[in-house]
Design a protein around this motif. Structure first.
Motif, PDB file in Angstrom:
ATOM      1  N   LEU A  29       1.531  -9.152  -1.507  1.00 33.03           N
ATOM      2  CA  LEU A  29       2.273  -8.594  -0.380  1.00 33.03           C
ATOM      3  C   LEU A  29       3.425  -9.496   0.019  1.00 33.03           C
ATOM      4  CD1 LEU A  29      -0.674  -7.274   1.803  1.00 33.03           C
ATOM      5  CD2 LEU A  29       0.931  -5.925   0.450  1.00 33.03           C
ATOM      6  N   TYR A  85      -1.863  -2.404   9.421  1.00 32.16           N
ATOM      7  CA  TYR A  85      -2.112  -2.720   8.014  1.00 32.16           C
ATOM      8  C   TYR A  85      -3.611  -2.699   7.703  1.00 32.16           C
ATOM      9  CZ  TYR A  85      -2.719  -7.361  10.142  1.00 32.16           C
ATOM     10  OH  TYR A  85      -3.097  -8.405  10.940  1.00 32.16           O
ATOM     11  N   TYR A  97       4.072  -7.544   6.051  1.00 33.63           N
ATOM     12  CA  TYR A  97       4.350  -6.105   6.058  1.00 33.63           C
ATOM     13  C   TYR A  97       5.724  -5.765   6.628  1.00 33.63           C
ATOM     14  CZ  TYR A  97      -0.447  -5.306   4.666  1.00 33.63           C
ATOM     15  OH  TYR A  97      -1.623  -5.299   3.956  1.00 33.63           O
TER      16      TYR A  97
END
Length: 306
Positions: A29, A85, A97
């Motif tokens: 991520l 999330y 994110y």
């Protein structure tokens, strides 16, 4: 005998990258966040709040993103999306994110990504109280960031979709933070678990196994006819959270007369719909287009004075 068509290498790219990162110990991520930032400047989306405190605990912080300056602010402010999330209720960080927040912001929403406390520090319902408290902060303060508190939608992936579903369906959480029942105008939920008792998977057991009434923890239990509009997005080939979760919830909402839309993406796994929000993988699935179209409609103000 006819051979099946060869699979294009790029079709497995997210899965291949995830496997590589797991073996190398990288955070996929975080890397995706960096890559997304480098592509066309994230479409002009602007981060205007970083680590804004919404409650007393160390995890009670949120980030805020605004639309590009080229998008004119509507009267009353931009509509708002609060994105929760995933991570199995035991992992996740809002800083990873930015790409998801920027995706909604570049489409004309104020995007908010809150942290919430995680297992084992808290279990159900701790992370739901945190999320409701974050939503309360948004309602009370988002006009200071040019957002319209009358036009709030939710989104989330996996465990985050669970959180958004519970806030939208179970009125205890809004009642508990003194928010009106019509605060949430709609929810676009991605790859979420909504009907997963008994808890056979370790994340579910860790987060919910202690609760004396497991049925109470399930979004499917709290379906009501006056629920806000809900869009359910799920990958057909999801083997972590099966698409049956979205199908079952959609069927129960429809039977109750509640507004619901179900989109199942063929051959998509658990992470495909999520990473398709990013500029890196956006061409794979129309998840952003579907979510934005839905949320624009759900958060639209009435055209009449009544």
């Amino acid at each position: 005998m006819t051979k099946p068509p060869a699979k294009r290498a790029w079709q497995d790219l997210p899965r291949t990258i995830a496997n590589l990162f797991e073996t190398r110990g990288w955070n996929p991520l975080s890397v995706l966040n960096r890559a997304d930032r480098l592509i066309a400047g994230r479409g002009g989306a602007r981060q205007v709040g970083r680590g804004v405190r919404y409650g007393p605990h160390d995890r009670h912080h949120l980030d805020i993103w605004l639309p590009p300056t080229r998008i004119a602010k509507p009267a009353g402010g931009w509509p708002v999306v609060v994105f929760f999330y995933g991570g199995g209720w035991h992992a996740g960080d809002r800083g990873d994110y930015g790409w998801a927040a920027a995706a909604f912001a570049e489409c004309g929403f104020v995007a908010v990504v809150p942290d919430y406390r995680l297992a084992p520090a808290v279990r159900y319902p701790g992370f739901l109280w945190d999320s409701a408290l974050a939503l309360r902060w948004v309602v009370k303060n988002i006009d200071g960031y040019d957002g319209d508190p009358r036009r709030i939608g939710l989104s989330g992936h996996s465990a985050g979709a669970y959180i958004a579903a519970m806030l939208a369906l179970d009125q205890r959480w809004l009642d508990g933070v003194q928010l009106p029942s019509d605060t949430i105008k709609g929810a676009a939920l991605i790859s979420g678990p909504y009907d997963f008792h008994p808890f056979r998977e370790f994340r579910g057991r860790a987060a919910f196994g202690h609760w004396p009434d497991p049925v109470e923890t399930q979004p499917i239990t709290h379906v009501r006819s006056d629920a806000p509009p809900i869009l359910l997005l799920h990958g057909q080939s999801d083997r972590l959270v099966y698409a049956k979760n979205s199908r079952t919830l959609a069927a129960k909402l429809e039977a109750a007369g509640a507004p619901v839309v179900l989109n199942i993406y063929p051959q998509a796994n658990h992470v495909d719909p999520l990473v398709s929000l990013s500029r890196v993988f956006r061409s794979r699935l129309p998840v952003l287009e579907d979510a934005v179209t839905f949320l624009r409609s759900a958060t639209a103000l009435p055209t009449s004075a009544s």
